[in-house]
Design an enzyme around this catalytic site. Structure first.
Site, short mmCIF file in Angstrom:
data_model
loop_
_atom_site.label_atom_id
_atom_site.label_comp_id
_atom_site.label_asym_id
_atom_site.label_seq_id
_atom_site.Cartn_x
_atom_site.Cartn_y
_atom_site.Cartn_z
N THR A 291 46.96 38.47 41.75
CA THR A 291 46.20 37.96 40.60
C THR A 291 44.74 37.72 40.97
OG1 THR A 291 48.18 36.98 39.66
CG2 THR A 291 46.10 36.08 38.89
N GLU B 229 49.29 27.23 40.85
CA GLU B 229 48.60 28.45 40.40
C GLU B 229 47.22 28.57 41.04
OE1 GLU B 229 50.76 30.28 39.46
OE2 GLU B 229 50.52 30.71 37.35
N1 HSE Z 1 46.01 34.80 32.75
C1 HSE Z 1 46.27 35.15 34.10
C2 HSE Z 1 45.53 36.43 34.42
C3 HSE Z 1 47.74 35.34 34.28
O1 HSE Z 1 45.65 37.36 33.63
O2 HSE Z 1 44.83 36.50 35.43
C4 HSE Z 1 48.17 35.73 35.66
O3 HSE Z 1 49.57 35.94 35.64
#
Ligand code: HSE
Length: 307
Positions: free
Chosen positions: A181, A128
């Site tokens: 993201t 991630e």
């Molecule tokens: N919590 C993360 C965000 C999840 O919202 O950036 C990304 O899938």
């Protein structure tokens, strides 16, 4: 066991009020991976179907998560990975998390399960970090544990499995645009007001309580995001209309799935979830944006062996 084929589920992170801490696993959509032990050390990604992603293991989230595991494993060999990538990158339903979680889950199986689920979460978080520059666990934890998970703490890492009400179904609509993201994190403010904090942790506590007690009205009242949704929704065409459509279809609540652009809704019962999907579709048909819809029960198992 020398080889394993793994299903790695798509996930919905944040679930409105739980930015970076709450997530759930889907059942009807996910990737498939084949992982094979090799005498040769290291990790090689030999095939990726469906998406144009790097084969170089150092640049691929599955490889990076796998290297984190290998560094801690008492094992002299390596692994080969083939990925059938069904979940589109930048869709908001945990594409990088599925690859990261699937890789470490499969490797752990092949090594005879030396690592705990929590250790696997920590390895998968490295994937991630490569994808979004932040090692968040709210997609990889539900992908590995199944069901709903709460990241109670990042340091030290503490992940809590949250009960899944039996009749809960998710609907996800994915407008066919890509939102990275890393980009949708850049638009967020780095501090919040105490007032917004009070609203948000009230709702998060309410949602967790509602899930454990199967109180669908409480779940519905708690599915609100006062912090992230007002900012990020600007990046998603038709967002407010899709939310209204979900409500009109009978959803308990709706919001941005992860960092978007997908929008999720939760409903009591599959019939309502299907109705919500139909209602949401109409919005994008009118605007003229292509979309995909997934209606799914909550996956309470997480990654699993398919052969
Ligand atoms: N919590 C993360 C965000 C999840 O919202 O950036 C990304 O899938």
């Amino acid at each position: 066991m020398e080889e394993i084929k793994v299903f790695c589920p798509a996930t919905i992170a944040n679930v409105s009020c739980g930015f970076d801490v709450l997530g759930l696993a889907l059942d009807s959509v996910g990737d498939e991976m084949v992982i094979r032990k090799t005498k040769e050390k290291g990790i090689r990604i030999t095939k990726i179907l469906g998406q144009n992603l790097p084969l170089d293991a150092e640049k691929n989230v599955a490889g990076v998560a796998g290297f984190a595991l290998l560094a801690q494993a008492d094992y002299n060999g390596g692994f080969e990975i083939e990925i059938d990538k069904i979940i589109k990158p930048g869709s908001g339903i945990g594409s990088s998390a599925a690859s990261s979680a699937g890789a470490v889950w499969g490797m752990n199986q092949l090594l005879g399960n030396p690592f705990s689920e929590l250790e696997l979460v920590a390895f998968a978080m490295q994937g991630e970090k490569l994808a979004s520059l932040v090692a968040h666990a709210d997609n990889v934890a539900p992908a590995l544990f199944g069901g709903f998970t709460l990241v109670r703490s990042y340091d030290p890492l503490d992940v809590v499995a949250v009960h899944t009400p039996k009749e809960l179904f998710a609907t996800v609509i994915h407008p066919q645009i890509e939102v990275k993201t890393a980009d949708s994190r850049k638009v967020l403010k780095t501090s919040i007001s105490l007032q917004d904090g009070i609203k948000q942790w009230g709702n998060l506590g309410g949602l967790i309580t509602g899930l454990f007690t199967e109180d669908y009205d409480l779940i519905s009242r708690s599915l609100q995001d006062h912090i992230v949704e007002p900012i990020r929704s600007i990046l998603i065409p038709g967002f407010n209309d899709v939310k209204k459509a979900a409500q009109a279809g009978g959803a308990l609540g709706s919001g941005i799935s992860g960092s978007g652009p997908s929008i999720f809704a939760l409903s009591k019962g599959e019939e309502t979830a299907l109705e919500v999907g139909k209602s949401m579709k109409e919005v994008y048909k009118k605007i003229g944006i292509d979309f995909e819809v997934h209606v799914s029960k909550i996956n309470t198992q997480g990654c699993k062996k398919i052969s």
